[in-house]
Design an enzyme around this catalytic site. Structure first.
Site, PDB file in Angstrom:
ATOM      1  N   ASP A  21      12.649  26.932  30.819  1.00  0.00           N
ATOM      2  CA  ASP A  21      13.936  27.589  31.662  1.00  0.00           C
ATOM      3  C   ASP A  21      14.424  28.137  30.743  1.00  0.00           C
ATOM      4  O   ASP A  21      14.855  27.604  29.733  1.00  0.00           O
ATOM      5  CB  ASP A  21      14.417  25.896  31.465  1.00  0.00           C
ATOM      6  CG  ASP A  21      16.425  25.456  32.330  1.00  0.00           C
ATOM      7  OD1 ASP A  21      16.380  26.808  32.219  1.00  0.00           O
ATOM      8  OD2 ASP A  21      17.081  25.374  31.355  1.00  0.00           O
ATOM      9  N   ASN A  23      18.119  29.078  31.097  1.00  0.00           N
ATOM     10  CA  ASN A  23      19.376  29.498  31.150  1.00  0.00           C
ATOM     11  C   ASN A  23      19.841  27.562  30.847  1.00  0.00           C
ATOM     12  O   ASN A  23      21.223  27.582  31.134  1.00  0.00           O
ATOM     13  CB  ASN A  23      20.018  30.040  32.284  1.00  0.00           C
ATOM     14  CG  ASN A  23      19.662  28.809  33.830  1.00  0.00           C
ATOM     15  OD1 ASN A  23      18.713  27.878  33.796  1.00  0.00           O
ATOM     16  ND2 ASN A  23      19.736  29.356  34.877  1.00  0.00           N
ATOM     17  N   ASP A  25      19.647  24.758  32.702  1.00  0.00           N
ATOM     18  CA  ASP A  25      19.833  24.244  33.476  1.00  0.00           C
ATOM     19  C   ASP A  25      19.339  22.842  33.556  1.00  0.00           C
ATOM     20  O   ASP A  25      19.131  21.850  35.061  1.00  0.00           O
ATOM     21  CB  ASP A  25      19.813  24.680  34.833  1.00  0.00           C
ATOM     22  CG  ASP A  25      19.440  25.295  35.594  1.00  0.00           C
ATOM     23  OD1 ASP A  25      18.259  25.343  34.678  1.00  0.00           O
ATOM     24  OD2 ASP A  25      19.370  26.435  36.774  1.00  0.00           O
ATOM     25  N   ASP A  29      12.246  28.829  35.727  1.00  0.00           N
ATOM     26  CA  ASP A  29      12.702  29.635  36.167  1.00  0.00           C
ATOM     27  C   ASP A  29      11.821  31.003  36.099  1.00  0.00           C
ATOM     28  O   ASP A  29      11.540  30.608  34.828  1.00  0.00           O
ATOM     29  CB  ASP A  29      14.538  30.355  36.002  1.00  0.00           C
ATOM     30  CG  ASP A  29      14.814  29.954  34.779  1.00  0.00           C
ATOM     31  OD1 ASP A  29      14.210  30.932  34.009  1.00  0.00           O
ATOM     32  OD2 ASP A  29      15.638  28.779  34.090  1.00  0.00           O
ATOM     33  N   ASP A  98       1.945  31.826  46.506  1.00  0.00           N
ATOM     34  CA  ASP A  98       1.792  31.023  46.728  1.00  0.00           C
ATOM     35  C   ASP A  98       2.366  31.149  48.828  1.00  0.00           C
ATOM     36  O   ASP A  98       3.019  31.108  48.916  1.00  0.00           O
ATOM     37  CB  ASP A  98       2.210  29.855  46.371  1.00  0.00           C
ATOM     38  CG  ASP A  98       1.704  28.438  46.801  1.00  0.00           C
ATOM     39  OD1 ASP A  98       1.279  28.052  47.952  1.00  0.00           O
ATOM     40  OD2 ASP A  98       1.339  26.980  45.402  1.00  0.00           O
ATOM     41  N   ASP A 200      -1.713  27.600  51.407  1.00  0.00           N
ATOM     42  CA  ASP A 200      -1.714  26.450  51.272  1.00  0.00           C
ATOM     43  C   ASP A 200      -2.088  25.465  52.498  1.00  0.00           C
ATOM     44  O   ASP A 200      -1.945  25.914  53.718  1.00  0.00           O
ATOM     45  CB  ASP A 200       0.403  25.848  51.103  1.00  0.00           C
ATOM     46  CG  ASP A 200       0.277  24.561  50.629  1.00  0.00           C
ATOM     47  OD1 ASP A 200       0.171  24.396  49.622  1.00  0.00           O
ATOM     48  OD2 ASP A 200       0.972  23.955  51.148  1.00  0.00           O
ATOM     49  N   GLU A 256      -6.329  26.433  50.092  1.00  0.00           N
ATOM     50  CA  GLU A 256      -6.494  25.314  49.892  1.00  0.00           C
ATOM     51  C   GLU A 256      -7.261  24.425  51.315  1.00  0.00           C
ATOM     52  O   GLU A 256      -6.961  24.979  52.602  1.00  0.00           O
ATOM     53  CB  GLU A 256      -5.002  24.907  49.849  1.00  0.00           C
ATOM     54  CG  GLU A 256      -5.751  23.277  48.778  1.00  0.00           C
ATOM     55  CD  GLU A 256      -4.059  22.818  49.430  1.00  0.00           C
ATOM     56  OE1 GLU A 256      -3.592  22.007  48.620  1.00  0.00           O
ATOM     57  OE2 GLU A 256      -3.287  22.856  49.723  1.00  0.00           O
ATOM     58  N   HIS A 328      -1.209  21.806  40.754  1.00  0.00           N
ATOM     59  CA  HIS A 328       0.159  20.879  39.956  1.00  0.00           C
ATOM     60  C   HIS A 328      -0.135  19.525  41.451  1.00  0.00           C
ATOM     61  O   HIS A 328       1.067  18.732  40.748  1.00  0.00           O
ATOM     62  CB  HIS A 328       1.167  21.686  40.925  1.00  0.00           C
ATOM     63  CG  HIS A 328       1.115  22.099  42.679  1.00  0.00           C
ATOM     64  ND1 HIS A 328       0.188  22.675  42.582  1.00  0.00           N
ATOM     65  CD2 HIS A 328       1.313  21.591  43.497  1.00  0.00           C
ATOM     66  CE1 HIS A 328       0.041  22.747  43.786  1.00  0.00           C
ATOM     67  NE2 HIS A 328       1.244  22.519  44.822  1.00  0.00           N
ATOM     68  N   ASP A 329      -1.328  19.020  41.414  1.00  0.00           N
ATOM     69  CA  ASP A 329      -1.322  17.388  42.556  1.00  0.00           C
ATOM     70  C   ASP A 329      -2.264  16.885  42.542  1.00  0.00           C
ATOM     71  O   ASP A 329      -2.453  15.906  42.445  1.00  0.00           O
ATOM     72  CB  ASP A 329      -0.931  18.274  44.113  1.00  0.00           C
ATOM     73  CG  ASP A 329      -0.757  18.978  44.772  1.00  0.00           C
ATOM     74  OD1 ASP A 329       0.263  19.071  44.349  1.00  0.00           O
ATOM     75  OD2 ASP A 329      -1.354  20.495  45.594  1.00  0.00           O
TER      76      ASP A 329
HETATM   77  O1  TEU Z   1      -0.919  20.196  48.714  1.00  0.00           O
HETATM   78  C1  TEU Z   1      -2.001  19.152  50.247  1.00  0.00           C
HETATM   79  C2  TEU Z   1      -2.981  18.505  49.983  1.00  0.00           C
HETATM   80  O2  TEU Z   1      -4.228  18.910  50.299  1.00  0.00           O
HETATM   81  C3  TEU Z   1      -2.553  17.668  48.664  1.00  0.00           C
HETATM   82  O3  TEU Z   1      -3.108  17.753  47.498  1.00  0.00           O
HETATM   83  C4  TEU Z   1      -1.743  16.804  48.449  1.00  0.00           C
HETATM   84  O4  TEU Z   1      -0.413  17.435  47.419  1.00  0.00           O
HETATM   85  C5  TEU Z   1      -1.146  15.591  48.563  1.00  0.00           C
HETATM   86  O5  TEU Z   1      -1.745  15.147  47.257  1.00  0.00           O
HETATM   87  C6  TEU Z   1      -1.868  13.932  49.718  1.00  0.00           C
HETATM   88  O6  TEU Z   1      -2.334  12.974  49.519  1.00  0.00           O
HETATM   89  C7  TEU Z   1      -0.240  21.269  49.086  1.00  0.00           C
HETATM   90  C8  TEU Z   1       0.614  21.519  47.894  1.00  0.00           C
HETATM   91  O7  TEU Z   1      -0.720  22.297  46.772  1.00  0.00           O
HETATM   92  C9  TEU Z   1       1.595  20.111  47.638  1.00  0.00           C
HETATM   93  O8  TEU Z   1       1.843  20.650  46.888  1.00  0.00           O
HETATM   94  C10 TEU Z   1       2.111  19.963  48.879  1.00  0.00           C
HETATM   95  O9  TEU Z   1       3.084  19.256  48.731  1.00  0.00           O
HETATM   96  C11 TEU Z   1       1.338  20.300  49.782  1.00  0.00           C
HETATM   97  O10 TEU Z   1       0.440  21.175  50.548  1.00  0.00           O
HETATM   98  C12 TEU Z   1       2.620  20.714  51.212  1.00  0.00           C
HETATM   99  O11 TEU Z   1       3.116  22.032  51.435  1.00  0.00           O
HETATM  100 CA    CA Z   2      16.507  27.105  34.649  1.00  0.00          CA
END
Ligand code: TEU
Ligand code: CA
Length: 556
Positions: A21, A23, A25, A29, A98, A200, A256, A328-329
């Site tokens: 971050d 700034n 908030d 960013d 993305d 995605d 993905e 991130h998932d």
């Molecule tokens: O993820 C889709 C997906 O198939 C999964 O990994 C999902 O995030 C989830 O864990 C289902 O149980 C993609 C993105 O990476 C994710 O961050 C998004 O939330 C999702 O698509 C929708 O856009």
């Molecule tokens: Ca920020």
């Protein structure tokens, strides 16, 4: 033929909201990212994949886009983006965007128009259906984030399909106007000079015309899988995208594609199929249990090896692998596949890095993985920020289906929020991520685990990753070598060889918290040590491997 750059690349994934971050908030960013480019340059990566930075109401942290050609206000401006791109390029770092085009936000103007009536310019941009005669949803499909996959819209008097949240309506890819809009938008970004797309849930863009009830798996809703994943026209649409946009630029593309098999990957990412460069497969991270994906079980090592080895051998010469432990998932790699207890965290983080980065494919490092960051110690459902975790807790626990004590270890083991806590930059308040209040809690272990401490310690996880990345640039066998699994039946060691033009590597990784004895194959005795997470003797004797020990030997 010259090797394309993306086969030699190492990618670093940034989740902008949690990176830095600038700034105060409390939200990461674009300027925060620009300020850390030298850190990434030092690590040695040459590609950044940024999770979505477009305008979004943030129902799913930017994976619900309301304007593809504007930057999310919290993240900065288009000028900030342009500066980030230039500064990255100045350092030899490429930027992969993305691309979220299975769905938009319900606040996107296409959807705002589409819901108004059954006859307007945008009415066919989304997947609309009448309800059943009794007024209920068109079928029993459940969405990925809980609840029905259909939402009734009273303005239009129909249901729309949303495979994710109800604020993420699915686009109708069968409509040529939709495809043209998407391709034009992609071209606009390519003209700006970006270097590729991570796509995605791209395997879900084509749906069957008939939409019957799906099989009910865990009691509430039916599965949309057979009708929406790898649907009838997905390869046709990707070839069209390739011809219209991708083939005109020097890009890296990764799809993905959850549920993908190696056979299907050879279509999506085949050397000659003109679709994408590579795909993310999910077999090694998908461990469904009694509560669907919510599961605290560890995959047996033999199974993990079987899966990763299958992908290594079946794609060889036909398609290209992407290599990852987390994103991130997913939960943090060291907590899921390694051992995040203080005495084992560093060794096991380095071991996992060795195991993955010596394979064939393009490695992805998720932000904080290079520091050995761990899962978050959740205390209550109030700690969750992620729509998926919040809804899952409601649907499984608050509904009374499963007691809290039973469900809690499962949801906290895999909650996406594990990976979304801020990057731990130093030991100052909020780990140096923000001067304000962070949008999501900082992991309390930031005083011990942070970038500043690792940069000051030559033995840190950071410098180990730096070395692995450098080795990939130096030895073509790491990029190109053929893969062979050794000791397939061991539940303790993951060992394999790579071979290319007379050069051979042996990779040995211990996945256990106790000592293991191991005898080197003859051809590797007394050979050169490329990298290892501990000193040992690589001579004639039977070796004793420490917990989570890993090393790579090279024979020529
Ligand atoms: O993820 C889709 C997906 O198939 C999964 O990994 C999902 O995030 C989830 O864990 C289902 O149980 C993609 C993105 O990476 C994710 O961050 C998004 O939330 C999702 O698509 C929708 O856009
Ligand atoms: Ca920020």
């Amino acid at each position: 033929m010259k090797t394309p750059w993306w086969k030699e690349a190492v990618v670093y994934q940034i989740y902008p909201r949690s990176f830095m971050d600038s700034n105060g908030d409390g939200i990461g960013d674009l300027n925060g990212i620009t300020g850390k480019l030298d850190y990434l340059k030092k690590l040695g990566i040459n590609v950044i994949w940024m999770s979505p930075v477009y305008q979004s109401p943030n129902d799913d942290n930017g994976y619900d886009i309301s304007d593809y050609q504007a930057i999310m206000k919290e993240f900065g401006t288009m000028e900030d983006f342009d500066r980030l791109l230039t500064e990255a390029h100045n350092r030899g770092i490429r930027i992969v965007m993305d691309l979220v085009v299975n769905h938009t936000s319900d606040e996107h103007t296409w959807f705002v128009e589409s819901r108004k009536s059954r006859e307007n310019e945008y009415s066919d941009y989304y997947i609309w259906r009448d309800g059943k005669p009794d007024g209920s949803a068109p079928n029993n499909w459940g969405s990925c984030f809980g609840g029905s996959a259909w939402q009734y819209d009273s303005e239009r008097g129909q249901y729309y399909l949303h495979l994710f949240s109800k604020k993420q309506p699915d686009l109708n890819w069968d409509n040529p106007k939709v495809r043209k809009e998407v391709f034009d938008m992609m071209t606009w970004w390519c003209e700006k000079g970006i270097d590729g797309f991570r796509m995605d849930v791209i395997s879900m863009i084509s749906k069957t015309k008939e939409m019957p009830d799906g099989e009910v798996e865990n009691g509430l809703y039916g599965s949309f899988g057979p009708y929406c994943i790898h649907g009838p026209n997905v390869h046709k649409y990707l070839r069209e995208m390739n011809e219209t946009v991708l083939s005109r630029y020097d890009l890296m593309t990764v799809g993905e594609t959850s549920g993908v098999t190696p056979e299907q990957a050879c279509l999506y990412a085949g050397e000659t199929t003109n679709e994408l460069n590579m795909v993310f497969q999910f077999e090694h991270v998908d461990i469904a249990g009694r509560f669907g994906k919510w599961n605290d079980q560890k995959m047996p090592l033999t199974r993990l090896k079987e899966i990763l080895s299958k992908w290594q051998t079946q794609l060889s010469g036909k398609a290209w692998n992407s290599l990852y432990w987390d994103n991130h998932d997913q939960p943090r790699a060291v907590s899921r596949f390694g051992d995040d207890r203080p005495e084992f965290r560093v060794m096991s983080a380095k071991m996992l890095a060795t195991c993955l980065h010596m394979m064939q494919g393009t490695p992805y490092i998720y932000q904080g993985e290079e520091l050995g960051m761990t899962n978050y110690p959740f205390e209550s459902p109030k700690d969750f920020r992620d729509i998926e975790s919040i809804h899952a807790y409601e649907e499984w626990c608050e509904s009374g289906r499963v007691p809290h004590e039973t469900f809690w270890p499962c949801i906290t083991a895999v909650s996406r929020d594990n990976a979304r806590t801020p990057i731990q930059w130093d030991d100052s308040p909020n780990a140096g991520f923000t001067k304000g209040t962070p949008w999501i809690q900082v992991n309390p272990n930031y005083k011990e685990i942070n970038a500043k401490a690792e940069l000051a310690d030559p033995d840190s996880v950071f410098y180990y990753y730096q070395k692995l990345i450098a080795l990939r640039k130096q030895y073509p066998v790491i990029v190109h070598g053929t893969y062979r699994l050794l000791l397939a039946d061991s539940e303790e060691l993951f060992a394999y060889t790579r071979e290319y033009q007379g050069e051979k590597l042996l990779v040995v990784c211990s996945f256990v918290d106790h000592k293991v004895s191991y005898e080197l194959p003859e051809e590797f005795k007394n050979k050169e040590l490329l990298i290892g997470n501990r000193e040992n003797s690589y001579g004639t004797e039977v070796m004793e491997l420490s917990p989570y020990e890993a090393f790579v030997l090279r024979a020529v």
